[in-house]
Design an enzyme around this catalytic site. Structure first.
Site, PDB file in Angstrom:
ATOM      1  N   SER A 202       0.845  -1.202   0.000  1.00 29.25           N
ATOM      2  CA  SER A 202       0.000   0.000   0.000  1.00 29.25           C
ATOM      3  C   SER A 202       0.878   1.250   0.000  1.00 29.25           C
ATOM      4  CB  SER A 202      -0.879  -0.040   1.258  1.00 29.25           C
ATOM      5  OG  SER A 202      -1.982   0.811   1.121  1.00 29.25           O
ATOM      6  N   PRO A 203       0.405   2.329  -0.619  1.00 25.61           N
ATOM      7  CA  PRO A 203       1.226   3.548  -0.623  1.00 25.61           C
ATOM      8  C   PRO A 203       1.475   4.062   0.792  1.00 25.61           C
ATOM      9  CG  PRO A 203      -1.007   3.986  -1.453  1.00 25.61           C
ATOM     10  CD  PRO A 203      -0.868   2.506  -1.316  1.00 25.61           C
TER      11      PRO A 203
ATOM     12  N   CYS B 126       3.590   7.233   2.710  1.00 30.80           N
ATOM     13  CA  CYS B 126       4.459   8.409   2.729  1.00 30.80           C
ATOM     14  C   CYS B 126       5.644   8.138   3.641  1.00 30.80           C
ATOM     15  CB  CYS B 126       3.700   9.610   3.293  1.00 30.80           C
ATOM     16  SG  CYS B 126       2.585  10.325   2.112  1.00 30.80           S
TER      17      CYS B 126
ATOM     18  N   GLN C  96       1.290   6.824  -7.099  1.00 35.76           N
ATOM     19  CA  GLN C  96       0.045   7.414  -6.586  1.00 35.76           C
ATOM     20  C   GLN C  96       0.212   8.928  -6.651  1.00 35.76           C
ATOM     21  OE1 GLN C  96      -0.914   7.645  -2.329  1.00 35.76           O
ATOM     22  NE2 GLN C  96      -2.886   6.656  -2.744  1.00 35.76           N
TER      23      GLN C  96
ATOM     24  N   TYR D 109      -7.713  14.706   1.205  1.00 36.30           N
ATOM     25  CA  TYR D 109      -6.834  15.554   0.390  1.00 36.30           C
ATOM     26  C   TYR D 109      -7.677  16.279  -0.666  1.00 36.30           C
ATOM     27  CZ  TYR D 109      -3.178  13.117   2.903  1.00 36.30           C
ATOM     28  OH  TYR D 109      -2.379  12.623   3.907  1.00 36.30           O
TER      29      TYR D 109
ATOM     30  N   ARG E 208      -7.968   5.906  -5.457  1.00 32.33           N
ATOM     31  CA  ARG E 208      -8.208   5.582  -4.040  1.00 32.33           C
ATOM     32  C   ARG E 208      -9.300   6.502  -3.508  1.00 32.33           C
ATOM     33  NH1 ARG E 208      -4.387   4.127   1.144  1.00 32.33           N
ATOM     34  NH2 ARG E 208      -4.479   2.125   0.113  1.00 32.33           N
TER      35      ARG E 208
ATOM     36  N   ARG F 135       1.054  -1.389   6.959  1.00 32.47           N
ATOM     37  CA  ARG F 135       1.945  -1.569   8.121  1.00 32.47           C
ATOM     38  C   ARG F 135       2.564  -2.959   8.156  1.00 32.47           C
ATOM     39  NH1 ARG F 135      -2.339   0.120  12.241  1.00 32.47           N
ATOM     40  NH2 ARG F 135      -3.515  -0.929  10.599  1.00 32.47           N
TER      41      ARG F 135
END
Ligand SMILES: Cc1cc2nc3c(=O)[nH]c(=O)nc-3n(C[C@H](O)[C@H](O)[C@H](O)COP(=O)(O)OP(=O)(O)OC[C@H]3O[C@@H](n4cnc5c(N)ncnc54)[C@H](O)[C@@H]3O)c2cc1C
Ligand SMILES: Cc1cc2nc3c(=O)[nH]c(=O)nc-3n(C[C@H](O)[C@H](O)[C@H](O)COP(=O)(O)O)c2cc1C
Length: 765
Positions: free
Chosen positions: A427-428, A430, A505, A586, A634, A728
């Site tokens: 998963s993306p 940051c 992404q 966002y 997403r 995670r």
């Protein structure tokens, strides 16, 4: 101690006898308004594990229950004229009346006072006891009397059900799914005594009303159900016992005790009958409360300890029950599935029973599921699509046994011309480690390690389309030509050294821009060096956050141009897939949610309007992105906040994305507003992916608290999603996919440098 139990159901009787057994000096009275033989219902179900736990509470009760139980191992699913059987489930049914007789006999043996046919109208009259136990069931008058203290909530579910009996001895736990002209009827049936089975009929409210059952009494209900299920009953009659149509109430309480009054069993919590656990929970409460009162020195301490011990497992089971009841509310959605997949989704509906659990119970059934799934996957990969041949057909791994089908996680999946070699996705995430938008050695090692780790697809973090679009000064970007070679180096590494595909992404942080690193202050505004931020509406994220400037049409045009420029750079950098980040509050998500978009122009108001700008971005990117390469978006399926998006809006959003050329929806949730009220738990976002996949007919990616290969296999085989994203879990273990393969006995070839590992057996202790 002087103890009064109000209610002589399983909770009250079991608790009373356990306490009396622990100390015969206790003076315990059970008040029950009915005679014991007047009990409602027919049989209750226990798993072998529950029976063992109850026997641990009292051996005599355990033995009497075991002697009176009817056991079965099989679950039979009658669906579209076929019967699918799965074995190894280890359950038994017991007549509720017998259970109460066993408990009452044990109470009498131990000198518990049973005051039958005695209704307690005001619990205050018993408050002089050391302890008042509210074991008075789902409609608990005691709970209502102290409503302000317990703060109950009752979630009344829309389906209607009736609890009936029959003389037909069903040989297995049996599910029927039967259509008539009114709609789809579900039956849950199981034997609990010789010549006696429980027969619960359930239907959506509309079906039930269409059948004219709104004012049905017991006789007309019996007549209707006997007619409808004539074949299923094999000439047997249905039996009624206060069998009225009801809606299931899920009951929760903010507190389970108040001074010397304590709630146990259904008074404290209910769990839908489809997980068959109400009686189990009630009796487990009795064991826990008895144990706490024996251990602790004061009643207050004991009640606090009881609640602390019981709340987590009860709430976990209520979450499982919620998933299960929703499956039965939504069964129409699954009625086109292949019988084997339908059965698998039914058996795993609570999201607690996994592919792995079923494999242990019934390996043949799971092998059938896997074979079917692998066959479908092979067809999907070879399907003639819009484009001729897969551009990057990766070879698959090698099962340890040549005859064994690969587990779902290791089947390929095709999106346009991209064929992923397995269904695991990083998963993306940051990293807040870039400078000037440039990915650096950290990103190379981070992404490279995970590609070698075996995942089918690696997402790079949210990468911003302009300098001011960044969440923080340390976010990666694709807004300068110099960013391209920095990304190209990573993309080339992944392609050269692994079988993974790599996706970008693209995002714009909107009102969440100019904030600190996640670990220094998540979403907190920068103390210095910030920049002006823009959003759909001038609403700050936190009260102390920057007030964003409401975007003008010119701003929107500029952002579209930024996205297109980033897309061109992404092509140059060699990415296989592109995702638009329209989740987590966002910029684009901010337009989509009514909580953050309060515009009065054509970009605000209806969903149509709120999606106008996000779709303009998506259209422009889709036009610039090569047609053979897939695109995802997403979304936050729900905002976890009143007035925000819920699962139904997510379906509408996904419908539009599908119509605008999006190949797969990445279904996340929340983070739209700071004071969201999320409901976390295992696989907590997966049901949204499931719903979108079935209602819109678009592929989905599930994400959120997916951590085991068992969960991944379950999600995939049940058709809840096409790919599983793990975030995670991949930070914890870059080689997560390889470890999953090892545990599943599925060989993934190592890169040459690590080939020696083919003969290595890892050991941790
Ligand atoms: C359709 C259906 C199917 C189910 N299937 C299963 C299953 O398969 N397995 C399972 O484990 N559970 C099942 N349950 C749930 C199960 O019946 C309950 O969870 C369980 O009975 C709870 O036990 P309890 O002692 O808390 O409450 P109850 O069994 O409801 O007992 C409460 C008692 O309190 C008495 N009472 C109430 N008010 C007063 C008062 N003021 N004064 C005196 N007495 C009072 C009532 O008469 C009643 O006898 C099912 C429930 C339903 C509705
Ligand atoms: C360190 C970290 C960074 C994240 N960054 C992003 C991101 O850049 N883009 C995004 O869409 N989600 C991001 N997320 C959310 C994850 O992709 C994922 O949806 C979420 O962590 C739930 O998955 P999990 O339970 O497997 O961790 C991030 C999560 C973590 C833990």
């Amino acid at each position: 101690m002087r103890i009064a139990c109000i209610g002589g159901g399983p909770a009250g009787l079991f608790f009373a006898m356990l306490m009396k057994k622990a100390d015969p000096g206790h003076e315990i009275t059970v008040y029950e308004r009915n005679r014991l033989e007047d009990t409602f219902g027919f049989g209750v179900v226990f798993s072998d594990a529950t029976e063992e736990a109850l026997a641990h509470g009292d051996r005599a009760v355990g033995e009497a229950m075991a002697a009176a139980c009817h056991r079965w191992d099989d679950i039979e699913i009658h669906y579209q004229g076929q019967v699918i059987t799965s074995t190894g489930h280890g359950f038994s049914g017991l007549s509720r009346r017998t259970l109460l007789e066993i408990l009452a006999a044990r109470c009498r043996e131990l000198n518990v006072r049973l005051c039958l046919e005695r209704e307690i109208t005001d619990p205050e009259t018993l408050r002089d006891h050391d302890l008042v136990v509210a074991s008075d069931g789902a409609n608990s008058p005691v709970r209502e009397r102290y409503r302000d203290r317990f703060q109950p909530t009752v979630d009344v579910r829309p389906n209607r059900f009736v609890w009936l009996g029959t003389t037909h001895p069903f040989p297995a736990f049996t599910f029927h799914f039967k259509h008539d002209r009114h709609g789809l009827w579900r039956v849950h049936a199981y034997q609990y005594a010789p010549e006696r089975s429980t027969f619960i009929v359930e239907a959506p409210e509309a079906t039930w009303r269409a059948a004219g059952l709104e004012h049905a009494d017991e006789a007309s209900t019996l007549a209707f159900c006997e007619r409808l299920f004539e074949g299923e009953l094999h000439g047997h009659r249905l039996l009624s016992n206060r069998s009225i149509w009801r809606s299931f109430p899920t009951i929760r309480n903010a507190r389970w005790h108040h001074e010397n009054v304590v709630l146990i069993g259904d008074a404290a919590h209910t769990a839908h009958f489809s997980v068959g656990s109400g009686t189990k929970l009630a009796m487990e409460d009795a064991i826990a409360l008895g144990g706490a009162l024996t251990r602790e020195n004061t009643v207050a301490a004991a009640l606090a300890a009881y609640e602390a011990q019981r709340r987590p497992p009860v709430e976990s089971l209520q979450r499982a029950a919620q998933a299960s009841l929703q499956w039965f509310e939504d069964t129409e959605r699954y009625m086109d599935l292949d019988p084997i997949q339908f059965s698998f989704t039914l058996l795993t509906r609570s999201l607690r029973v996994t592919h792995e659990n079923l494999r242990l119970r019934d390996p043949k059934f799971v092998a059938k599921v896997d074979r079917w799934f692998a066959g479908e996957a092979a067809k999907q990969v070879l399907e003639p699509g819009a484009h001729s041949a897969p551009a990057r057909p990766h070879e698959a791994g090698i099962p340890s046994h040549p005859d064994a089908p690969p587990p779902p996680i290791f089947t390929p999946f095709r999106l346009r011309d991209l064929v992923l070699w397995n269904r695991v996705v990083v998963s993306p995430m940051c990293q807040y480690s870039a400078e000037g938008g440039f990915p650096n050695d950290w990103h190379m090692v981070h992404l490279g390690a995970r590609a070698i780790g075996g995942a089918g697809l690696i997402f790079v973090e949210m990468t911003d389309v302009s300098e001011e679009a960044r969440i923080s000064p340390w976010c990666t970007g694709l807004y300068r030509p110099e960013h391209v070679p920095a990304w190209r180096r990573i993309v080339d590494f992944v392609h050269r050294e692994s079988r993974a595909a790599i996706a970008i992404q693209l995002g714009h942080a909107g009102r969440k821009a100019a904030t600190q690193r996640m670990w220094e202050g998540d979403n907190e505004p920068l103390e210095s060096g910030g920049w002006p931020v823009v959003a759909a509406s001038p609403i700050p994220y936190f009260p102390h956050s920057q007030v964003p400037r409401e975007m003008t049409a010119a701003d929107m045009e500029q952002v579209v141009r930024d996205y297109v420029r980033a897309t061109r750079y992404a092509i140059e950098a060699g990415f296989d897939m592109l995702e638009i980040h329209a989740a987590h509050g966002y910029l684009l998500a901010g337009f989509m949610s009514p909580l953050t978009n309060q515009r009065r122009d054509e970009y605000g108001g209806s969903l149509e309007n709120r999606m106008r700008f996000p779709l303009a971005v998506i259209d422009a990117v889709r036009a610039a992105w090569p047609s053979e390469k897939p695109m995802s978006v997403r979304i936050s399926a729900v905002d976890w906040y009143p007035g925000g998006h819920g699962p139904a809006e997510a379906v509408e959003v996904a419908r539009r994305l599908h119509a605008h050329g999006i190949d797969i929806v990445d279904v996340s949730a929340g983070q739209t507003v700071a004071d969201q009220q999320p409901v976390y738990g295992r696989l907590f976002q997966t049901p949204f992916a499931d719903r979108i996949r079935h209602e819109v007919g678009i592929a989905t990616m599930a994400v959120g608290n997916i951590s085991s290969y068992a969960d991944v296999n379950t999600i995939l085989a049940a058709g809840r999603a096409d790919l599983c994203l793990l975030a995670r879990a991949h930070l914890w273990d870059p080689y997560w996919t390889r470890h999953a393969a090892y545990e599943l006995g599925f060989r993934l070839p190592w890169p040459g440098q690590y080939a020696t590992l083919d003969r290595y057996r890892p050991r941790f202790i």
